[in-house]
Design an enzyme around this catalytic site. Structure first.
Site, PDB file in Angstrom:
ATOM      1  N   LYS A   1       4.058  25.205  65.385  1.00  0.00           N
ATOM      2  CA  LYS A   1       2.910  24.594  66.091  1.00  0.00           C
ATOM      3  C   LYS A   1       3.304  24.482  67.686  1.00  0.00           C
ATOM      4  O   LYS A   1       3.963  23.763  68.135  1.00  0.00           O
ATOM      5  CB  LYS A   1       2.538  23.268  65.851  1.00  0.00           C
ATOM      6  CG  LYS A   1       1.425  22.428  65.910  1.00  0.00           C
ATOM      7  CD  LYS A   1       0.626  22.622  67.372  1.00  0.00           C
ATOM      8  CE  LYS A   1       1.218  21.500  68.299  1.00  0.00           C
ATOM      9  NZ  LYS A   1       0.747  21.809  69.584  1.00  0.00           N
TER      10      LYS A   1
ATOM     11  N   CYS B   1      14.461  21.325  80.910  1.00  0.00           N
ATOM     12  CA  CYS B   1      15.021  19.777  80.363  1.00  0.00           C
ATOM     13  C   CYS B   1      16.573  19.815  80.714  1.00  0.00           C
ATOM     14  O   CYS B   1      16.875  18.615  81.253  1.00  0.00           O
ATOM     15  CB  CYS B   1      15.218  19.926  78.756  1.00  0.00           C
ATOM     16  SG  CYS B   1      16.030  21.405  78.195  1.00  0.00           S
TER      17      CYS B   1
ATOM     18  N   GLU C   1      15.099  17.577  70.559  1.00  0.00           N
ATOM     19  CA  GLU C   1      15.448  17.993  71.871  1.00  0.00           C
ATOM     20  C   GLU C   1      14.471  17.522  72.925  1.00  0.00           C
ATOM     21  O   GLU C   1      13.239  18.253  73.039  1.00  0.00           O
ATOM     22  CB  GLU C   1      15.642  19.387  71.941  1.00  0.00           C
ATOM     23  CG  GLU C   1      16.851  19.798  71.260  1.00  0.00           C
ATOM     24  CD  GLU C   1      17.147  21.368  71.369  1.00  0.00           C
ATOM     25  OE1 GLU C   1      16.323  21.942  72.079  1.00  0.00           O
ATOM     26  OE2 GLU C   1      18.092  21.526  70.556  1.00  0.00           O
TER      27      GLU C   1
HETATM   28  P1  NAD Z   1       5.287  17.123  74.696  1.00  0.00           P
HETATM   29  O1  NAD Z   1       5.977  16.109  74.183  1.00  0.00           O
HETATM   30  O2  NAD Z   1       3.766  16.527  75.425  1.00  0.00           O
HETATM   31  O3  NAD Z   1       4.733  18.136  73.674  1.00  0.00           O
HETATM   32  C1  NAD Z   1       5.571  19.084  72.997  1.00  0.00           C
HETATM   33  C2  NAD Z   1       4.918  19.519  71.690  1.00  0.00           C
HETATM   34  O4  NAD Z   1       4.645  18.368  70.979  1.00  0.00           O
HETATM   35  C3  NAD Z   1       3.352  20.104  72.013  1.00  0.00           C
HETATM   36  O5  NAD Z   1       3.518  21.057  70.906  1.00  0.00           O
HETATM   37  C4  NAD Z   1       2.559  19.192  71.578  1.00  0.00           C
HETATM   38  O6  NAD Z   1       1.361  19.346  71.056  1.00  0.00           O
HETATM   39  C5  NAD Z   1       3.244  18.353  70.488  1.00  0.00           C
HETATM   40  N1  NAD Z   1       2.799  16.979  70.108  1.00  0.00           N
HETATM   41  C6  NAD Z   1       2.332  16.020  70.882  1.00  0.00           C
HETATM   42  N2  NAD Z   1       1.989  14.812  70.507  1.00  0.00           N
HETATM   43  C7  NAD Z   1       2.560  14.961  69.085  1.00  0.00           C
HETATM   44  C8  NAD Z   1       2.453  14.187  67.944  1.00  0.00           C
HETATM   45  N3  NAD Z   1       2.025  12.878  68.081  1.00  0.00           N
HETATM   46  N4  NAD Z   1       2.870  14.601  66.798  1.00  0.00           N
HETATM   47  C9  NAD Z   1       3.256  16.072  66.737  1.00  0.00           C
HETATM   48  N5  NAD Z   1       3.247  16.934  67.927  1.00  0.00           N
HETATM   49  C10 NAD Z   1       2.877  16.478  68.943  1.00  0.00           C
HETATM   50  O7  NAD Z   1       6.103  18.208  75.712  1.00  0.00           O
HETATM   51  P2  NAD Z   1       5.659  18.965  76.871  1.00  0.00           P
HETATM   52  O8  NAD Z   1       5.097  18.194  77.874  1.00  0.00           O
HETATM   53  O9  NAD Z   1       4.849  19.870  76.202  1.00  0.00           O
HETATM   54  O10 NAD Z   1       7.140  19.550  77.168  1.00  0.00           O
HETATM   55  C11 NAD Z   1       7.993  19.075  77.914  1.00  0.00           C
HETATM   56  C12 NAD Z   1       8.926  18.126  77.734  1.00  0.00           C
HETATM   57  O11 NAD Z   1       9.975  18.696  76.811  1.00  0.00           O
HETATM   58  C13 NAD Z   1       9.964  17.535  78.788  1.00  0.00           C
HETATM   59  O12 NAD Z   1       9.989  16.333  78.619  1.00  0.00           O
HETATM   60  C14 NAD Z   1      11.102  18.194  78.620  1.00  0.00           C
HETATM   61  O13 NAD Z   1      12.270  17.630  78.992  1.00  0.00           O
HETATM   62  C15 NAD Z   1      11.103  18.566  77.171  1.00  0.00           C
HETATM   63  N6  NAD Z   1      12.120  19.513  76.750  1.00  0.00           N
HETATM   64  C16 NAD Z   1      13.432  19.386  76.332  1.00  0.00           C
HETATM   65  C17 NAD Z   1      14.130  20.457  75.821  1.00  0.00           C
HETATM   66  C18 NAD Z   1      15.653  20.155  75.482  1.00  0.00           C
HETATM   67  O14 NAD Z   1      16.247  21.063  74.870  1.00  0.00           O
HETATM   68  N7  NAD Z   1      15.799  18.888  75.324  1.00  0.00           N
HETATM   69  C19 NAD Z   1      13.725  21.780  76.230  1.00  0.00           C
HETATM   70  C20 NAD Z   1      12.653  22.016  76.968  1.00  0.00           C
HETATM   71  C21 NAD Z   1      11.648  20.964  76.935  1.00  0.00           C
END
Ligand code: NAD
Length: 501
Positions: A189, A298, A264
């Site tokens: 997804k 991140c 992550e």
């Molecule tokens: P997000 O958490 O808003 O969304 C990530 C994914 O989760 C999307 O596909 C979204 O549709 C899905 N999602 C949202 N709500 C959900 C739910 N209730 N159930 C299941 N899936 C759901 O994150 P974002 O804004 O897309 O990405 C940015 C974030 O990702 C930042 O906090 C960043 O630090 C983090 N990030 C972490 C790493 C790492 O390796 N630690 C790497 C890249 C990004």
């Protein structure tokens, strides 16, 4: 024609494949238009890029059942055959690297200078795990006096992979390649804000010989399609990359079906510069680690902790460089910073300009949105900050750096650890004993001494505290996607307790 114009022309030609049919879901080797459409737009100017099939719970059901049906044959396929298929996928990614990079730039706003490498890094992820596929099931022999104990690993089953919008192509390969190498089938997804390259990747995989149903793709919103994936009983584990609060929601959603989760999450990573460091290299790395990838990274070094005795001079040099960063169109090869992903995120990043002033910090460089079209912001440098300010505590996820001075090593460590997150830390010093002391005390999953973040695939990647749980890379990935089994074979003559005899 300028190089930007040439790239734009080619990018638009690549986009044409979605005209009329949109970005479709893929379930059991079949395209699916889902229950309706949503738009993906360009951060450059808000223009429509493509329609995307929207999946819901029923679509996710079909995808999970397809992954379940495909699992036994994929699990039982020989490791060497799986290895070959994964190498074929890597070859095909390399062959389509320009298309992937151009479309990723348009869909995410990330600059081409970084995205051209992201496609190749995606191919590397497949190659690395392809080579590990034949040994993924290997175990240990742990003989006792009475038993020959052996262990083996088996793939856990169909798994869900949920990815965010920053560098979506690279992150998807990073999660999906080890799952496939382990023998799991996948439902992916992707983030709703950047779905285009996930479709290319799934097509590439099937074109390279991956059997139908092994990799299923369902687009849609998090609270809808994402949630359904985390709650599905056929899905045994969820590999998630995204925000910390979403991770917490997923853990709750997966509780009823006892999902294994790997998270992550976010970061507020310190870059600590001691006075004895090579300050030229420290400066280059500090700038690179927050202003590359638009700061939407991140592992970005979003807090710069600088020794008080070098603070003023270091910050003066830093400010000059930040003011010279080249903001522009992501497809312009000269661009260093592109637009942020979308309107909502742009609003969030810009809100910190007022927050910084209100909390008493100084805006040394930038601090304003750039007039539209597009979701651009000025590369920004906050100074005179303290660790209790929101700009030091919260993940802003933009080209925005907060500088905080420290007086000695103990204070540097206290500041570094004084946040909810614990993903990465960067330490600059030429004093080996200090580096050992500091790395020993810092609460982070990954640390680099005298280096920016350089990923080496056999090493563990992941965070502590609110930055996540579990590790990617090397055998750590297989530990997540596989179950351990123990089997004890009796040598045949040990005494068995006799009850009721
Ligand atoms: P997000 O958490 O808003 O969304 C990530 C994914 O989760 C999307 O596909 C979204 O549709 C899905 N999602 C949202 N709500 C959900 C739910 N209730 N159930 C299941 N899936 C759901 O994150 P974002 O804004 O897309 O990405 C940015 C974030 O990702 C930042 O906090 C960043 O630090 C983090 N990030 C972490 C790493 C790492 O390796 N630690 C790497 C890249 C990004």
């Amino acid at each position: 024609m300028s190089e930007l114009e040439q790239n734009l022309t080619r990018a638009r030609a690549y986009l044409k494949q979605f005209d009329g049919k949109g970005v479709l879901n893929r379930i059991g080797g079949q395209d699916s238009a889902g229950i309706g459409w949503f738009d993906t737009t360009s951060p450059v100017d808000g223009a429509h890029l493509a329609q995307v099939a929207r999946g819901d719970r029923s679509e996710m059901d079909r995808a999970a059942e397809a992954a379940k049906a495909a699992f036994p044959a994929w699990r039982d396929m020989g490791g060497k055959e799986r290895k070959q298929i994964l190498h074929n996928i890597a070859d095909a990614i390399e062959a389509q690297a320009e298309e992937i990079a151009f479309l990723e730039c348009l869909d995410t706003g990330q600059a081409l200078r970084f995205m051209s490498k992201a496609a190749l890094r995606g191919a590397e992820n497949f190659r690395y795990f392809a080579d590990l596929a034949p040994s993924a099931r290997d175990g240990q022999s742990l003989p006792s006096p009475t038993l020959m104990n052996v262990t083996t690993r088996v793939p856990i089953g169909p798994v869900g992979v949920i990815t965010p919008w920053n560098t979506p192509f690279m992150l998807s390969t990073w999660k999906i390649a080890p799952a496939l190498a382990a023998g799991c089938t996948v439902v992916h997804k992707p983030a709703e804000l950047s779905p285009i390259t996930a479709r290319l990747l799934c097509e590439i995989a099937e074109g390279a010989g991956l059997p139908p149903g092994v990799w299923n793709l369902v687009n849609g919103y998090g609270e809808d399609a994402g949630r359904a994936l985390t709650e599905h009983p056929a899905i045994k584990a969820i590999a998630f990359v995204g925000e910390s609060r979403t991770g917490s929601m997923i853990m709750k959603q997966g509780a009823d079906t006892l999902k294994r989760v790997h998270f992550e999450l976010g970061g507020k990573n310190p870059c600590i510069v001691f006075a004895d460091a090579d300050l030229d290299r420290a400066l280059d790395a500090a700038i690179f680690m927050i202003y590359s990838l638009n700061g939407e990274r991140c592992t970005s070094s979003s807090r710069l902790l600088v020794a008080a005795e070098i603070h003023d001079e270091f910050v003066a040099r830093l400010a000059g460089r930040v003011a010279s960063l080249k903001v522009g169109h992501p497809l312009d090869p000269a661009t260093e910073i592109g637009p942020l992903i979308g309107e909502e995120h742009h609003g969030k990043v810009c809100s910190y300009f007022d927050i910084a002033i209100k909390d008493g910090a100084n805006i040394k460089v930038g601090g304003r949105p750039i007039d539209g079209p597009g979701f651009y912001v000025e590369p920004t440098l906050f100074t005179q900050a303290s660790n209790d300010m929101r700009i030091a505590q919260e993940e802003i996820f933009g080209p925005v750096l907060t500088v905080i001075p420290f007086k000695d090593e103990a204070e540097a460590i206290t500041l570094a650890n004084g946040v909810a997150y614990g993903l990465a830390a960067y330490i600059w010093t030429n004093d080996l004993s200090r580096a050992l002391r500091v790395t020993n005390q810092i609460e982070a999953g990954m640390m680099w001494v005298n280096s920016e973040n350089v990923r080496h695939l056999p090493t563990p990647f992941g965070g502590v505290k609110a930055s996540g749980m579990g590790r990617d890379g090397g055998d750590w990935s297989f530990e997540f996607y596989m179950e351990q089994k123990h089997i004890g074979f009796a040598f045949g003559d040990h005494k068995i307790p006799r009850l009721g005899a």
